[in-house]
Design a protein around this motif. Structure first.
Motif, PDB file in Angstrom:
ATOM      1  N   TRP A 398       2.179 -54.084   8.098  1.00 27.92           N
ATOM      2  CA  TRP A 398       2.717 -52.744   8.328  1.00 27.92           C
ATOM      3  C   TRP A 398       3.056 -52.051   7.006  1.00 27.92           C
ATOM      4  CZ3 TRP A 398       7.496 -51.188   6.644  1.00 27.92           C
ATOM      5  CH2 TRP A 398       8.382 -52.194   6.250  1.00 27.92           C
ATOM      6  N   LYS A 399       3.464 -52.835   6.012  1.00 29.76           N
ATOM      7  CA  LYS A 399       3.755 -52.240   4.708  1.00 29.76           C
ATOM      8  C   LYS A 399       2.501 -51.611   4.116  1.00 29.76           C
ATOM      9  CE  LYS A 399       7.074 -55.958   3.715  1.00 29.76           C
ATOM     10  NZ  LYS A 399       7.391 -57.063   2.768  1.00 29.76           N
ATOM     11  N   ALA A 400       1.387 -52.343   4.240  1.00 25.03           N
ATOM     12  CA  ALA A 400       0.131 -51.840   3.689  1.00 25.03           C
ATOM     13  C   ALA A 400      -0.349 -50.605   4.430  1.00 25.03           C
ATOM     14  CB  ALA A 400      -0.935 -52.950   3.735  1.00 25.03           C
ATOM     15  N   VAL A 401      -0.316 -50.651   5.763  1.00 26.50           N
ATOM     16  CA  VAL A 401      -0.915 -49.563   6.533  1.00 26.50           C
ATOM     17  C   VAL A 401      -0.097 -48.279   6.425  1.00 26.50           C
ATOM     18  CG1 VAL A 401       0.184 -50.071   8.765  1.00 26.50           C
ATOM     19  CG2 VAL A 401      -2.077 -49.033   8.705  1.00 26.50           C
ATOM     20  N   PHE A 402       1.234 -48.364   6.484  1.00 21.39           N
ATOM     21  CA  PHE A 402       2.035 -47.143   6.407  1.00 21.39           C
ATOM     22  C   PHE A 402       2.037 -46.566   4.991  1.00 21.39           C
ATOM     23  CE2 PHE A 402       4.114 -48.720  10.374  1.00 21.39           C
ATOM     24  CZ  PHE A 402       3.822 -47.626  11.152  1.00 21.39           C
ATOM     25  N   THR A 403       2.107 -47.433   3.989  1.00 25.10           N
ATOM     26  CA  THR A 403       2.058 -46.954   2.612  1.00 25.10           C
ATOM     27  C   THR A 403       0.711 -46.289   2.317  1.00 25.10           C
ATOM     28  OG1 THR A 403       3.518 -48.770   1.947  1.00 25.10           O
ATOM     29  CG2 THR A 403       2.342 -47.611   0.202  1.00 25.10           C
ATOM     30  N   ALA A 404      -0.356 -46.935   2.766  1.00 26.03           N
ATOM     31  CA  ALA A 404      -1.700 -46.395   2.529  1.00 26.03           C
ATOM     32  C   ALA A 404      -1.898 -45.073   3.254  1.00 26.03           C
ATOM     33  CB  ALA A 404      -2.756 -47.408   2.976  1.00 26.03           C
ATOM     34  N   GLN A 405      -1.472 -44.980   4.513  1.00 24.50           N
ATOM     35  CA  GLN A 405      -1.668 -43.740   5.279  1.00 24.50           C
ATOM     36  C   GLN A 405      -0.876 -42.584   4.683  1.00 24.50           C
ATOM     37  OE1 GLN A 405      -3.931 -43.318   7.272  1.00 24.50           O
ATOM     38  NE2 GLN A 405      -4.424 -45.222   8.308  1.00 24.50           N
ATOM     39  N   LEU A 406       0.351 -42.847   4.241  1.00 18.80           N
ATOM     40  CA  LEU A 406       1.133 -41.790   3.603  1.00 18.80           C
ATOM     41  C   LEU A 406       0.465 -41.328   2.314  1.00 18.80           C
ATOM     42  CD1 LEU A 406       3.706 -40.067   3.372  1.00 18.80           C
ATOM     43  CD2 LEU A 406       4.794 -42.015   2.220  1.00 18.80           C
ATOM     44  N   PHE A 407       0.023 -42.280   1.528  1.00 18.14           N
ATOM     45  CA  PHE A 407      -0.623 -41.960   0.251  1.00 18.14           C
ATOM     46  C   PHE A 407      -1.879 -41.129   0.453  1.00 18.14           C
ATOM     47  CE2 PHE A 407      -3.840 -43.350  -2.922  1.00 18.14           C
ATOM     48  CZ  PHE A 407      -3.277 -42.779  -4.042  1.00 18.14           C
ATOM     49  N   ILE A 408      -2.763 -41.580   1.342  1.00 22.33           N
ATOM     50  CA  ILE A 408      -4.046 -40.896   1.481  1.00 22.33           C
ATOM     51  C   ILE A 408      -3.900 -39.548   2.181  1.00 22.33           C
ATOM     52  CG2 ILE A 408      -5.334 -43.061   1.464  1.00 22.33           C
ATOM     53  CD1 ILE A 408      -5.661 -42.892   4.419  1.00 22.33           C
ATOM     54  N   THR A 409      -2.917 -39.392   3.070  1.00 20.88           N
ATOM     55  CA  THR A 409      -2.715 -38.096   3.719  1.00 20.88           C
ATOM     56  C   THR A 409      -2.302 -37.043   2.700  1.00 20.88           C
ATOM     57  OG1 THR A 409      -2.118 -39.135   5.829  1.00 20.88           O
ATOM     58  CG2 THR A 409      -1.436 -36.853   5.494  1.00 20.88           C
ATOM     59  N   VAL A 410      -1.384 -37.415   1.816  1.00 18.39           N
ATOM     60  CA  VAL A 410      -0.967 -36.493   0.755  1.00 18.39           C
ATOM     61  C   VAL A 410      -2.150 -36.144  -0.147  1.00 18.39           C
ATOM     62  CG1 VAL A 410       0.480 -36.256  -1.307  1.00 18.39           C
ATOM     63  CG2 VAL A 410       1.425 -37.267   0.781  1.00 18.39           C
ATOM     64  N   VAL A 411      -2.936 -37.166  -0.507  1.00 16.43           N
ATOM     65  CA  VAL A 411      -4.106 -36.936  -1.370  1.00 16.43           C
ATOM     66  C   VAL A 411      -5.120 -36.036  -0.673  1.00 16.43           C
ATOM     67  CG1 VAL A 411      -6.106 -38.058  -2.429  1.00 16.43           C
ATOM     68  CG2 VAL A 411      -3.835 -39.064  -2.684  1.00 16.43           C
ATOM     69  N   TYR A 412      -5.376 -36.309   0.599  1.00 14.15           N
ATOM     70  CA  TYR A 412      -6.352 -35.511   1.350  1.00 14.15           C
ATOM     71  C   TYR A 412      -5.987 -34.030   1.356  1.00 14.15           C
ATOM     72  CZ  TYR A 412      -8.628 -39.637   3.421  1.00 14.15           C
ATOM     73  OH  TYR A 412      -9.329 -40.788   3.634  1.00 14.15           O
ATOM     74  N   ILE A 413      -4.746 -33.736   1.702  1.00  8.99           N
ATOM     75  CA  ILE A 413      -4.333 -32.337   1.838  1.00  8.99           C
ATOM     76  C   ILE A 413      -4.369 -31.628   0.488  1.00  8.99           C
ATOM     77  CG2 ILE A 413      -2.405 -30.824   2.403  1.00  8.99           C
ATOM     78  CD1 ILE A 413      -1.643 -32.785   4.618  1.00  8.99           C
ATOM     79  N   PHE A 414      -3.818 -32.291  -0.527  1.00 11.49           N
ATOM     80  CA  PHE A 414      -3.788 -31.644  -1.843  1.00 11.49           C
ATOM     81  C   PHE A 414      -5.196 -31.404  -2.376  1.00 11.49           C
ATOM     82  CE2 PHE A 414      -4.079 -32.070  -6.457  1.00 11.49           C
ATOM     83  CZ  PHE A 414      -3.281 -31.010  -6.860  1.00 11.49           C
ATOM     84  N   PHE A 415      -6.010 -32.459  -2.402  1.00 15.24           N
ATOM     85  CA  PHE A 415      -7.342 -32.338  -2.984  1.00 15.24           C
ATOM     86  C   PHE A 415      -8.218 -31.386  -2.179  1.00 15.24           C
ATOM     87  CE2 PHE A 415     -11.762 -33.689  -3.558  1.00 15.24           C
ATOM     88  CZ  PHE A 415     -11.862 -33.666  -4.942  1.00 15.24           C
ATOM     89  N   GLY A 416      -8.147 -31.485  -0.845  1.00 17.47           N
ATOM     90  CA  GLY A 416      -8.972 -30.621  -0.013  1.00 17.47           C
ATOM     91  C   GLY A 416      -8.650 -29.155  -0.203  1.00 17.47           C
ATOM     92  N   ALA A 417      -7.370 -28.822  -0.175  1.00 21.16           N
ATOM     93  CA  ALA A 417      -6.972 -27.418  -0.325  1.00 21.16           C
ATOM     94  C   ALA A 417      -7.241 -26.912  -1.741  1.00 21.16           C
ATOM     95  CB  ALA A 417      -5.489 -27.263   0.017  1.00 21.16           C
ATOM     96  N   PHE A 418      -6.994 -27.755  -2.738  1.00 17.97           N
ATOM     97  CA  PHE A 418      -7.189 -27.347  -4.130  1.00 17.97           C
ATOM     98  C   PHE A 418      -8.654 -27.031  -4.400  1.00 17.97           C
ATOM     99  CE2 PHE A 418      -7.972 -28.053  -8.618  1.00 17.97           C
ATOM    100  CZ  PHE A 418      -6.886 -27.445  -9.236  1.00 17.97           C
ATOM    101  N   CYS A 419      -9.558 -27.953  -4.034  1.00 16.39           N
ATOM    102  CA  CYS A 419     -10.985 -27.737  -4.308  1.00 16.39           C
ATOM    103  C   CYS A 419     -11.562 -26.612  -3.450  1.00 16.39           C
ATOM    104  CB  CYS A 419     -11.758 -29.034  -4.088  1.00 16.39           C
ATOM    105  SG  CYS A 419     -11.457 -30.272  -5.360  1.00 16.39           S
ATOM    106  N   TYR A 420     -11.095 -26.492  -2.216  1.00 16.05           N
ATOM    107  CA  TYR A 420     -11.577 -25.402  -1.359  1.00 16.05           C
ATOM    108  C   TYR A 420     -11.220 -24.060  -1.964  1.00 16.05           C
ATOM    109  CZ  TYR A 420     -12.039 -22.312   2.693  1.00 16.05           C
ATOM    110  OH  TYR A 420     -12.383 -21.276   3.536  1.00 16.05           O
TER     111      TYR A 420
END
Length: 627
Positions: A398-420
């Motif tokens: 659970w430590k891996a999955v919740f940490t990873a999901q939080l990390f990648i969600t933040v990365v997805y939103i920032f990178f997607g909106a920035f490059c768009y």
């Protein structure tokens, strides 16, 4: 109630205790003759995980024992390695079997009471709080100690390594600007948040199911195993067949993407497009000969840093130089004149109009194409069971999955909106192919190739294991993959798998729509719908238990007072606080899959019907030729 043995109970001699002094072979002979009154002998391990005579209650009983033993081992490990400092902790983390290494280096007094042997009391039976049912010491020694030590030696991954694996596989940040190009800022951010939360919930449900059913005696190694234990063989066969197709098509998707990147890198020399595909195939085949995820620890760590470097390069290039429109125009439905005379970049808060869509002029379908890509980026849940099966302490997942999901969600939103914001309608599904100038595009594409080949290995590793274990070993009688003959057979079948995947990939002319199709029909279901079905089965089975029911380890018998539909209905009603929300979650996943698949099919039709909008992969024409 603890399932582990306590102090030896004071009791008169029994037939089981009298067997303590006889040889194991005699115990086995008595068992075969039906004269052994103690624990029923079973075949344990990888082969036993599919034994149809093992009940749900027996699976969960030994899973509880396994989790308590793992926790006890972890506490002993901490006590044995205390005071070693930061560097000692790091060194122990990367040991393949840290607890055994710690025991080997510990002083004799530290090893007192570290073994569970036949002189201790057996785990408590159902309804026996004191745990007074002794097990034959010879049986305990043969199966509890030796088998478990061998089984545990195969589980070496820590939660930090699994975090790297999850982020490496799910980290599809390169597709996120494409999602915003289809859906706009508003829907893009909202759906990313919703899907990220849902993906974390799915990971939690898979984890809870795994730790409730897995043990060294009856290990879970594939996504289909929990369905076998909860619903029966038919469910496992369906899941394994579906997963084999999904992973196979994912390999084809990545191969097609790698081919396109290589073609762009070789555009100045006009390298044949089919030859570019063959190059990608050969390199991918070379990576496929590693059979264990433990070989990937450092590679995945490196891949995360490669992703970070590529992330920074693309952001800087986007802000300073703008887009190269070639890929978005050549592989989509944007006006072909924009390849040589691109219109200015334009972004939208709401859904972009049809003229600025890359895959479909139907705006509702276009929105779901973006969502499909989003789901594909989150689709690593299909590998979660495989990751869990190689963890030395699955309770940490659970430590891996919740940490990873939080990390990648933040990365997805920032990178997607920035490059768009800087690439707009030219935000192609493989964002490295939009980067300018050419020097940075080449660097980004090379980095993308490296991480892409790692993703290919992950999918190939799981896909081949499913085919080999579930079809080859089970149905065709192939040798176990851990044997020398099994390794040779694995290496022999690997090229066949790769070549077939390559043929499929090169037969698909529209990369974006093909990716969306796989995401909508398969990835979405494995990430959301099937994980919900899995957890729902666990909830119902637990809710259906009646007082007095359970597994008795002293006799190997399971007590159950009823079965069939009546039992399932009772379990669903009793656990309604969980079963109803999980049912809604599962239904929503199925509905989204249906609409997403429909949208992907429309996009494929649009790509094929638009004149000159799709490049046939079986060709020597390189669409990126700059001469």
């Amino acid at each position: 109630m603890s399932m582990l043995p306590g102090p030896l109970a004071v009791a008169g001699p029994t037939e089981q205790i009298r067997e303590a002094g006889i040889a194991p072979d005699e115990v086995n002979q008595m068992t075969l003759a039906g004269k052994h009154p103690g624990v029923r002998q079973r075949l344990w391990g990888l082969e036993a995980r599919l034994d149809p005579t093992v009940t749900y209650e027996e699976f969960t009983y030994w899973a509880k024992v396994e989790r308590e033993m793992e926790e006890e081992e972890n506490q002993r490990y901490k006590s044995l390695t205390a005071g070693q400092g930061f560097m000692g902790t790091i060194k122990n983390y990367f040991n393949l079997n840290p607890y055994e290494d710690a025991k080997a280096n510990a002083s004799p007094p530290a090893l007192a009471a570290t073994a569970w042997n036949g002189n201790e009391k057996a785990p408590a039976v159902a309804g026996d709080e004191a745990g007074t049912s002794p097990i034959s010491p010879s049986v305990t020694h043969d199966f509890d100690a030796e088998w478990r030590q061998a089984a545990r030696a195969l589980r070496t991954a820590g939660w930090g390594g699994v975090f790297y694996l999850i982020t490496t596989d799910i980290l599809g940040w390169g597709q996120t600007p494409y999602v915003f190009a289809n859906d706009g800022y508003g829907l893009g951010v909202g759906i990313f948040l919703l899907m990220g939360i849902a993906a974390a919930v799915s990971g939690w449900m898979i984890w809870k199911t795994f730790v409730s059913l897995d043990s060294s005696r009856f290990p879970i190694v594939s996504y289909g195993d929990p369905f076998f234990r909860l619903y029966g063989p038919w469910a496992r066969h369906f899941i394994n067949f579906t997963q084999a197709i999904q992973v196979f098509l994912s390999v084809a998707v990545v191969l097609l993407g790698q081919t396109s990147i290589i073609a762009q890198l070789a555009g100045s020399v006009n390298l044949c497009y089919t030859v570019c595909g063959v190059i990608g195939l050969v390199v991918s085949m070379a990576s496929g000969y590693m059979r264990s995820l433990k070989h990937l620890g450092w590679f995945c760590n490196m891949a995360v840093w490669i992703n970070i470097i590529s992330f920074i390069i693309i952001c800087v290039a986007a802000a300073k130089y703008g887009p190269d429109p070639t890929s978005a125009v050549e592989y989509g439905i944007l006006p072909k004149s924009w390849a040589t005379n691109p219109v200015p970049v334009k972004t939208f808060v709401g859904t972009p109009p049809a003229l600025y869509q890359q895959t479909d002029s139907d705006l509702f379908a276009a929105q779901f194409n973006g969502i499909n890509s989003m789901v594909y980026a989150y689709s690593g849940a299909v590998l979660f069971v495989s990751f869990l099966s190689e963890m030395r302490r699955p309770m940490d997942f659970w430590k891996a999955v919740f940490t990873a999901q939080l990390f990648i969600t933040v990365v997805y939103i920032f990178f997607g909106a920035f490059c768009y914001n800087y690439y707009g309608q030219y935000s192609y599904v493989t964002i490295t192919q939009v980067v300018k100038p050419e020097s940075l595009q080449v660097l980004s594409n090379v980095l993308s190739l490296i991480t892409g080949w790692l993703a290919v290995f992950l999918y190939f590793n799981v896909g081949m294991k499913i085919i080999y274990l579930e079809v080859g070993q089970e149905l065709l009688g192939l040798p176990p993959i851990t044997t020398k003959r099994g390794k040779v057979t694995w290496w022999s079948f690997g090229p066949i798998y790769w070549i077939v995947a390559f043929v499929v990939a090169m037969s698909i002319p529209e990369f974006e729509a093909f990716t969306n199709f796989v995401g909508g029909l398969f990835s979405l279901n494995f990430t959301y719908s099937f994980s919900g079905m899995m957890f729902l089965g666990l909830i119902i089975q637990e809710g259906a238990r009646l007082p007095g029911e359970g597994f008795d380890p002293s006799t190997g018998e399971t007590t159950r007072f009823d079965s069939g539909l009546k039992r399932w209905v009772r379990g669903y009603k009793k656990a309604w606080r969980m079963s109803v929300p999980v049912t809604i979650f599962t239904g929503a996943g199925l509905a989204a899959s249906g609409m997403g698949t429909w949208a992907a099919i429309l996009a494929l039709e649009a790509a094929f019907s638009a004149s000159g909008s799709a490049v046939t992969s079986w060709t020597c024409v390189n669409p990126y030729y700059t001469g």
